[in-house]
Motif scaffolding. Structure first.
Motif, PDB file in Angstrom:
ATOM      1  N   HIS A  30      18.011 -10.386 -11.137  1.00 33.73           N
ATOM      2  CA  HIS A  30      18.973  -9.480 -11.757  1.00 33.73           C
ATOM      3  C   HIS A  30      18.330  -8.751 -12.930  1.00 33.73           C
ATOM      4  CE1 HIS A  30      22.487  -8.310 -14.228  1.00 33.73           C
ATOM      5  NE2 HIS A  30      23.022  -8.065 -13.053  1.00 33.73           N
ATOM      6  N   ASP A  31      17.553  -9.478 -13.736  1.00 34.37           N
ATOM      7  CA  ASP A  31      16.902  -8.832 -14.880  1.00 34.37           C
ATOM      8  C   ASP A  31      15.939  -7.739 -14.422  1.00 34.37           C
ATOM      9  OD1 ASP A  31      18.301 -10.359 -16.585  1.00 34.37           O
ATOM     10  OD2 ASP A  31      16.662 -11.707 -17.138  1.00 34.37           O
ATOM     11  N   LEU A  32      15.125  -8.042 -13.408  1.00 33.38           N
ATOM     12  CA  LEU A  32      14.114  -7.062 -12.981  1.00 33.38           C
ATOM     13  C   LEU A  32      14.762  -5.843 -12.333  1.00 33.38           C
ATOM     14  CD1 LEU A  32      11.439  -9.538 -11.580  1.00 33.38           C
ATOM     15  CD2 LEU A  32      11.285  -8.142 -13.646  1.00 33.38           C
ATOM     16  N   ILE A  33      15.882  -6.072 -11.641  1.00 30.07           N
ATOM     17  CA  ILE A  33      16.528  -4.950 -10.960  1.00 30.07           C
ATOM     18  C   ILE A  33      17.416  -4.161 -11.917  1.00 30.07           C
ATOM     19  CG2 ILE A  33      18.228  -4.352  -9.188  1.00 30.07           C
ATOM     20  CD1 ILE A  33      17.148  -6.611  -7.467  1.00 30.07           C
ATOM     21  N   MET A  34      18.244  -4.870 -12.685  1.00 28.74           N
ATOM     22  CA  MET A  34      19.297  -4.216 -13.451  1.00 28.74           C
ATOM     23  C   MET A  34      18.940  -4.004 -14.913  1.00 28.74           C
ATOM     24  SD  MET A  34      21.653  -3.575 -11.298  1.00 28.74           S
ATOM     25  CE  MET A  34      23.138  -3.231 -12.244  1.00 28.74           C
ATOM     26  N   LYS A  35      18.335  -5.005 -15.542  1.00 28.40           N
ATOM     27  CA  LYS A  35      18.130  -4.908 -16.981  1.00 28.40           C
ATOM     28  C   LYS A  35      16.908  -4.048 -17.293  1.00 28.40           C
ATOM     29  CE  LYS A  35      17.626  -7.971 -20.967  1.00 28.40           C
ATOM     30  NZ  LYS A  35      17.275  -9.373 -21.261  1.00 28.40           N
ATOM     31  N   PHE A  44      25.859  -3.751  -7.547  1.00 27.42           N
ATOM     32  CA  PHE A  44      25.560  -5.010  -8.225  1.00 27.42           C
ATOM     33  C   PHE A  44      26.474  -5.192  -9.427  1.00 27.42           C
ATOM     34  CE2 PHE A  44      21.102  -4.169  -6.463  1.00 27.42           C
ATOM     35  CZ  PHE A  44      21.410  -4.843  -5.300  1.00 27.42           C
ATOM     36  N   LEU A  45      26.910  -6.418  -9.615  1.00 35.95           N
ATOM     37  CA  LEU A  45      27.866  -6.713 -10.677  1.00 35.95           C
ATOM     38  C   LEU A  45      27.179  -7.516 -11.772  1.00 35.95           C
ATOM     39  CD1 LEU A  45      30.734  -7.789  -8.288  1.00 35.95           C
ATOM     40  CD2 LEU A  45      30.442  -5.563  -9.390  1.00 35.95           C
ATOM     41  N   ASP A  46      27.676  -7.324 -12.990  1.00 33.90           N
ATOM     42  CA  ASP A  46      27.090  -8.020 -14.140  1.00 33.90           C
ATOM     43  C   ASP A  46      27.780  -9.374 -14.294  1.00 33.90           C
ATOM     44  OD1 ASP A  46      26.158  -8.957 -16.460  1.00 33.90           O
ATOM     45  OD2 ASP A  46      26.873  -7.290 -17.718  1.00 33.90           O
ATOM     46  N   PRO A  47      27.059 -10.456 -14.034  1.00 32.40           N
ATOM     47  CA  PRO A  47      27.716 -11.773 -14.074  1.00 32.40           C
ATOM     48  C   PRO A  47      28.171 -12.170 -15.485  1.00 32.40           C
ATOM     49  CG  PRO A  47      25.354 -12.012 -13.779  1.00 32.40           C
ATOM     50  CD  PRO A  47      25.635 -10.546 -13.694  1.00 32.40           C
ATOM     51  N   ARG A  48      27.701 -11.421 -16.506  1.00 28.22           N
ATOM     52  CA  ARG A  48      28.135 -11.751 -17.869  1.00 28.22           C
ATOM     53  C   ARG A  48      29.478 -11.114 -18.206  1.00 28.22           C
ATOM     54  NH1 ARG A  48      22.646 -11.856 -18.428  1.00 28.22           N
ATOM     55  NH2 ARG A  48      21.945 -13.864 -19.236  1.00 28.22           N
ATOM     56  N   ASP A  49      29.877 -10.142 -17.389  1.00 29.83           N
ATOM     57  CA  ASP A  49      31.152  -9.479 -17.584  1.00 29.83           C
ATOM     58  C   ASP A  49      32.283 -10.448 -17.196  1.00 29.83           C
ATOM     59  OD1 ASP A  49      33.462  -8.021 -17.247  1.00 29.83           O
ATOM     60  OD2 ASP A  49      32.452  -6.248 -16.455  1.00 29.83           O
ATOM     61  N   PRO A  50      33.197 -10.763 -18.149  1.00 31.72           N
ATOM     62  CA  PRO A  50      34.246 -11.739 -17.846  1.00 31.72           C
ATOM     63  C   PRO A  50      35.112 -11.339 -16.646  1.00 31.72           C
ATOM     64  CG  PRO A  50      34.345 -11.048 -20.157  1.00 31.72           C
ATOM     65  CD  PRO A  50      33.281 -10.234 -19.510  1.00 31.72           C
ATOM     66  N   GLU A  51      35.338 -10.032 -16.500  1.00 34.08           N
ATOM     67  CA  GLU A  51      36.147  -9.596 -15.354  1.00 34.08           C
ATOM     68  C   GLU A  51      35.453  -9.925 -14.035  1.00 34.08           C
ATOM     69  OE1 GLU A  51      37.603  -5.534 -15.012  1.00 34.08           O
ATOM     70  OE2 GLU A  51      38.039  -5.635 -17.170  1.00 34.08           O
ATOM     71  N   VAL A  74      15.176  -7.510  -0.728  1.00 31.82           N
ATOM     72  CA  VAL A  74      13.882  -7.948  -1.252  1.00 31.82           C
ATOM     73  C   VAL A  74      13.303  -6.716  -1.938  1.00 31.82           C
ATOM     74  CG1 VAL A  74      11.576  -8.743  -0.662  1.00 31.82           C
ATOM     75  CG2 VAL A  74      13.552  -9.709   0.504  1.00 31.82           C
ATOM     76  N   TRP A  75      13.212  -6.778  -3.264  1.00 34.02           N
ATOM     77  CA  TRP A  75      12.818  -5.599  -4.011  1.00 34.02           C
ATOM     78  C   TRP A  75      11.403  -5.756  -4.569  1.00 34.02           C
ATOM     79  CZ3 TRP A  75      16.878  -2.136  -6.716  1.00 34.02           C
ATOM     80  CH2 TRP A  75      17.980  -1.959  -5.874  1.00 34.02           C
ATOM     81  N   TYR A  76      10.839  -4.648  -5.014  1.00 38.24           N
ATOM     82  CA  TYR A  76       9.428  -4.651  -5.417  1.00 38.24           C
ATOM     83  C   TYR A  76       9.233  -3.988  -6.772  1.00 38.24           C
ATOM     84  CZ  TYR A  76       8.514  -5.819  -0.548  1.00 38.24           C
ATOM     85  OH  TYR A  76       8.498  -6.434   0.668  1.00 38.24           O
ATOM     86  N   VAL A  77       8.432  -4.615  -7.616  1.00 37.96           N
ATOM     87  CA  VAL A  77       7.956  -3.939  -8.816  1.00 37.96           C
ATOM     88  C   VAL A  77       6.744  -3.135  -8.381  1.00 37.96           C
ATOM     89  CG1 VAL A  77       7.034  -4.233 -11.130  1.00 37.96           C
ATOM     90  CG2 VAL A  77       8.743  -5.845 -10.251  1.00 37.96           C
ATOM     91  N   PRO A  78       6.794  -1.802  -8.459  1.00 40.22           N
ATOM     92  CA  PRO A  78       5.689  -1.011  -7.891  1.00 40.22           C
ATOM     93  C   PRO A  78       4.397  -1.266  -8.656  1.00 40.22           C
ATOM     94  CG  PRO A  78       7.182   0.386  -9.138  1.00 40.22           C
ATOM     95  CD  PRO A  78       7.830  -0.952  -9.060  1.00 40.22           C
ATOM     96  N   PRO A  79       3.270  -1.089  -7.990  1.00 40.02           N
ATOM     97  CA  PRO A  79       1.993  -1.391  -8.644  1.00 40.02           C
ATOM     98  C   PRO A  79       1.558  -0.257  -9.567  1.00 40.02           C
ATOM     99  CG  PRO A  79       1.611  -0.637  -6.414  1.00 40.02           C
ATOM    100  CD  PRO A  79       3.105  -0.633  -6.602  1.00 40.02           C
ATOM    101  N   LEU A  80       1.184  -0.628 -10.781  1.00 43.89           N
ATOM    102  CA  LEU A  80       0.616   0.359 -11.710  1.00 43.89           C
ATOM    103  C   LEU A  80      -0.887   0.500 -11.468  1.00 43.89           C
ATOM    104  CD1 LEU A  80       1.378   2.111 -14.209  1.00 43.89           C
ATOM    105  CD2 LEU A  80       0.681   0.190 -15.640  1.00 43.89           C
ATOM    106  N   SER A  81      -1.457  -0.454 -10.725  1.00 45.78           N
ATOM    107  CA  SER A  81      -2.915  -0.473 -10.617  1.00 45.78           C
ATOM    108  C   SER A  81      -3.531   0.804 -10.065  1.00 45.78           C
ATOM    109  CB  SER A  81      -3.360  -1.695  -9.816  1.00 45.78           C
ATOM    110  OG  SER A  81      -2.698  -1.707  -8.582  1.00 45.78           O
TER     111      SER A  81
END
Ligand code: HEM
Ligand code: SF4
Ligand code: SF4
Lengths: 241, 543
Positions: B330-335, B299-306, B352-359
């Motif tokens: 991008h934030d949930l995966i990378m940041k 995954f690439l950082d779209p804020r990187d000018p290069e 399709v990615w998942y935030v695992p459940p803390l419950s």
């Protein structure tokens, strides 16, 4: 030569070719969506797993045999030292085994089709007609092979083959064909019917055999624009709708 | 970084899924409300632990989906190389049967009114939609919903079996969560690789994986290829069908139907930029546990000018770049690194990615009489509660507990941090630090996971670089070649494919006009929301 003989061995082959080629073009143009194996594996796989490979692999060898027997002139095989008796014996063994596999396979497939409820439900009238012609062609073909082994050894490479090759150079030698025993004539006629039926039945799937797969990269990328009708369509003016 | 590609990806926050199946039903009504695909759920929601749909699809020793490394470390399809696939084309040896999904059925409602008078209330007996025969309903797409069927069914969960016999499925200590699944629109899609005709393709603009209905020839190899079993065979048309990521909606900037209708508002859509030249390399790292990191490295950082310059060179439009910078995915995966891929060990690089459940952790604490929102308790429990963590690790990181624990710790920090704020207490910066986040990060992550509005959850660029064209399914979609009522010369499954909306139109019309269907009733499950079928409302009594 009577007119019926001319019709059978001069007109019919070209009619067959026109139907085959024209039918394939037409089907490709109008019915790419219907161009499929219509696989019934989801309903039943136990019998299919035996029947379908038995039938298809048998058939591939049968086709190969036809190619050898019809396309390669007898003179050529003689020249490389394969005499008629040797050729005949090997054709009989390979052809016989392949033919029996094909027939056994199709018998199993038809049995499965009739006895598995969902598969039978998914069988159209078109399918049934196709099976009749297909089985007739296989049975007639196997009969010629076995009969000629049992009784008179007819060298069809002196009769049927020259006629067949003649068709493609626009000089069908009907007189050669007339000399063949009636079993060969019957098989040839049914065979032509089957070829003519190909584009108009489920058999059309054979012409989609995916040989290109071996050469292409694994992952296919396509642009949304190039997808054609899949995603977008060129806008049409209102009066053209 | 020579070739940058863009992908519309999804993240689902599993803590918020209530297992209502709204997504499945709205998806079905939109896409698979037709015969031939009765058994097909492009979106399904499965209870974990559980067997999933189709049954035990995760057991790749049996189903042989996805990729593996061969003896020389090269990536090959687990079901065998090209030649092997061609040789097994006449009967695919490893294809799920309808029974592995479930045999679809309807009910013979007529019996309710036509049964002779008797002491017992008449019932509507089930009828198979495959054979038309009466059938006993024994399995369904979510038969073990909410752990229904108990430990005997849940213990056949391939993930449970992988983590070994120490797992307890006794009800007092059971944990449970829901896993909504769609096609992963993988970066390295095994379905595409397995298709002999080249009918499946990945769209270069947005990464959506589609089946070209005109090129599919029904070889059914994609069904085996996909390890998530998200390509289905339409048994009427003889063609493969799969989740389309609602491309007609996404193209005009609308979220997918499952996202739009999600009751928990737990789905996020956004652009991810990735280095297309390194896809195979990332999918070929030797260790299964390293696949998560390998995919992150693509995954690439779209804020990187290069990156921006390379993306422009690769033909990615500016508004796509801009959307990539605002991408919640991008934030949930990378940041924040809270989202994880499902089964990276299948090596398809799912998107399709998942935030695992803390419950499960919170529930275990609360069940033991502890404070389930206290940072110390939560951090401690994440370290000591082996079972939910190992289970989640088998799902999301090929068994490596470290990334799962890190993600759970961030969720725990968010919970504890926000509780202090809600109770008016002084925020404790050390809570975030312990999970590797600043207090600001924690609050931004909270805003994204808890409060984000529609436009923040779904950041979908609309302009496609291709020439403008009308979208097939939008507007008056009955004006296709041949017009309504057209069927091909070989019956209903030939000719040009009918747009889905046209098929629904016909079935609605048929339902409205057919004499056979009982006149005063209507099956709302089949109603697609268009028109008012007869019998939906009682007849007005015009006196
Ligand atoms: C090399 C080219 C061919 C390939 C790759 C091929 C492949 C297939 C496949 C995948 C099926 C579907 C099986 C299923 O899952 O239900 C099928 C069915 C069938 N094929 Fe072929 N085929 C080929 C050539 C032919 C030829 C030349 C014929 C006949 C002349 C033929 C006759 C049939 C028939 C009759 C069926 C229906 C079987 C049944 O379900 O009863 N095929 N073929
Ligand atoms: S999840 Fe989707 S893209 Fe990935 S292999 Fe399966 S069908 Fe293909
Ligand atoms: S609609 Fe949302 S909350 Fe309901 S089951 Fe689907 S993903 Fe879960």
């Amino acid at each position: 030569m009577s007119w019926s003989e001319t019709a059978m061995w001069v007109v019919t082959p070209y009619l067959t070719l026109v139907l085959l080629v024209g039918g394939l073009i037409w089907r490709h143009r109008y019915d790419r969506f219907g161009w499929t194996t219509r696989s019934s594996e989801l309903y039943e796989s136990r019998l299919l797993r035996i029947g379908s490979p038995l039938f298809h692999f048998g058939l591939l060898f049968v086709l190969l045999g036809h190619l050898f027997g019809l396309v390669i002139p007898e003179g050529w095989t003689d020249a490389v030292g394969i005499g008629e008796p040797l050729y005949h014996a090997s054709a009989l063994i390979v052809g016989g085994v392949a033919g029996v596999c094909t027939l056994g396979g199709i018998a199993l497939l038809i049995y499965r089709r009739r006895t598995t409820g969902p598969v039978f439900l998914a069988t159209t009238r078109n399918d049934k007609m196709m099976y009749v012609v297909l089985v007739a062609a296989i049975v007639a073909g196997l009969a010629t092979t076995l009969l000629s082994a049992a009784f008179q050894a007819h060298d069809y490479r002196q009769t049927v083959s020259p006629w067949f090759r003649g068709v493609f150079v626009l000089q069908p030698d009907a007189s050669a064909m007339i000399r063949a025993p009636w079993t060969y004539k019957l098989h040839t006629l049914v065979g032509m019917a089957l070829i003519a039926l190909f584009p108009f039945t489920r058999l059309v799937h054979a012409f989609a055999a995916p040989v290109g797969y071996v050469f292409r990269p694994y992952i296919v990328y396509r642009s949304r624009g190039a997808a054609g009708r899949q995603a977008v369509r060129a806008p049409r003016p209102g009066w053209d709708r | 970084m020579s070739r940058v590609m863009a992908q519309i990806a999804m993240v689902m926050n599993l803590d918020k899924c209530i297992g209502c199946h709204t997504c499945s039903v709205t998806c079905k009504q939109t896409w698979t409300n037709r015969s031939g695909v009765e058994y097909v759920w492009f979106n399904n929601v499965e209870t974990r632990p559980g067997q999933g749909y189709p049954r035990r699809y995760e057991d790749q020793e049996k189903w042989r989906g996805g990729w593996e490394l061969d003896r020389h470390g090269r990536l090959t399809l687990k079901s065998g190389g090209r030649l092997r696939r061609m040789l097994s084309i006449f009967a695919n040896p490893i294809m799920p049967s309808i029974q592995d999904y479930y045999e679809p059925w309807t009910y013979d409602y007529e019996n309710l009114t036509s049964a002779p008078l008797s002491a017992d209330t008449p019932v509507a007996p089930p009828r198979s939609l495959i054979s038309g025969e009466p059938m006993a309903v024994r399995w369904g797409a979510n038969w073990d919903d909410d752990l229904g069927g108990g430990p005997s069914l849940a213990s056949a969960d391939p993930v449970v079996q992988r983590i070994g016999d120490s797992v307890r499925l006794d009800f007092e200590r059971a944990f449970m969560f829901y896993l909504p699944r769609i096609c992963e629109h993988c970066l390295n899609p095994a379905c595409v690789a397995a298709c002999p005709s080249g009918a499946l393709y990945k769209r270069s603009e947005d990464g959506i994986v589609l089946v070209d209905q005109d090129r599919c020839r029904g070889w059914r190899m994609c069904v085996t290829g996909c390890p998530y079993k998200k390509v289905y065979f339409n048994h009427r048309t003889g063609k493969a069908e799969k989740c389309t990521f609602c491309f007609p909606r996404v193209e005009v900037g609308l979220p997918t139907v499952c996202s739009e209708t999600c009751v928990g508002r737990l789905r996020y859509l956004g652009v991810m930029l990735y280095d297309a030249d390194r896809v195979v390399e990332a999918a070929s790292v030797p260790g299964d546990e390293d696949l998560y990191e390998a995919q992150l490295s693509l995954f690439l950082d779209p804020r990187d000018p290069e990156v921006a310059a390379a993306a422009t060179r690769s033909g990615i439009p500016d508004d796509w770049l801009e959307a990539a910078r605002r991408s919640p995915v991008h934030d949930l995966i990378m940041k924040y690194r809270v989202a994880l891929p499902l089964h990276p060990e299948f090596r398809t690089l799912p998107m399709v990615w998942y935030v695992p459940p803390l419950s499960p952790v919170v529930d275990a604490l609360a069940g033991g009489g502890h404070d389930g929102e206290d940072a110390g308790n939560l951090f401690g429990a994440i370290e000591t509660l082996r079972i939910p963590v190992e289970y989640l690790a088998e799902l999301f990181t090929a068994g490596d507990p470290v990334p799962v624990k890190a993600s759970l710790r961030r969720l725990a920090a968010m919970r504890a941090h926000m509780r202090r704020i809600n109770l008016g207490e002084e925020p404790d910066p050390s809570i975030g630090t312990r999970a590797g986040l600043t207090g600001e990060d924690v609050e931004a992550m909270y805003r994204l996971l808890a409060l984000a509005r529609y436009e923040e959850r779904y950041v979908i660029p609309t302009a496609y670089a291709a020439e403008p064209g009308s979208v097939e399914e939008i507007g008056c979609s009955l004006d296709y070649e041949g017009g309504p009522g057209m069927t091909g010369p070989f019956g209903e499954a030939s000719g040009t494919p009918a747009p889905v909306s046209v098929e629904s139109f016909h079935s609605l019309k048929q339902r409205q006009t057919s004499d056979e269907v009982t006149h005063e009733r209507v099956n709302l499950l089949n109603w697609d929301g268009k028109g008012v079928p007869d019998g939906m409302f009682p007849k007005r009594d015009r006196r």
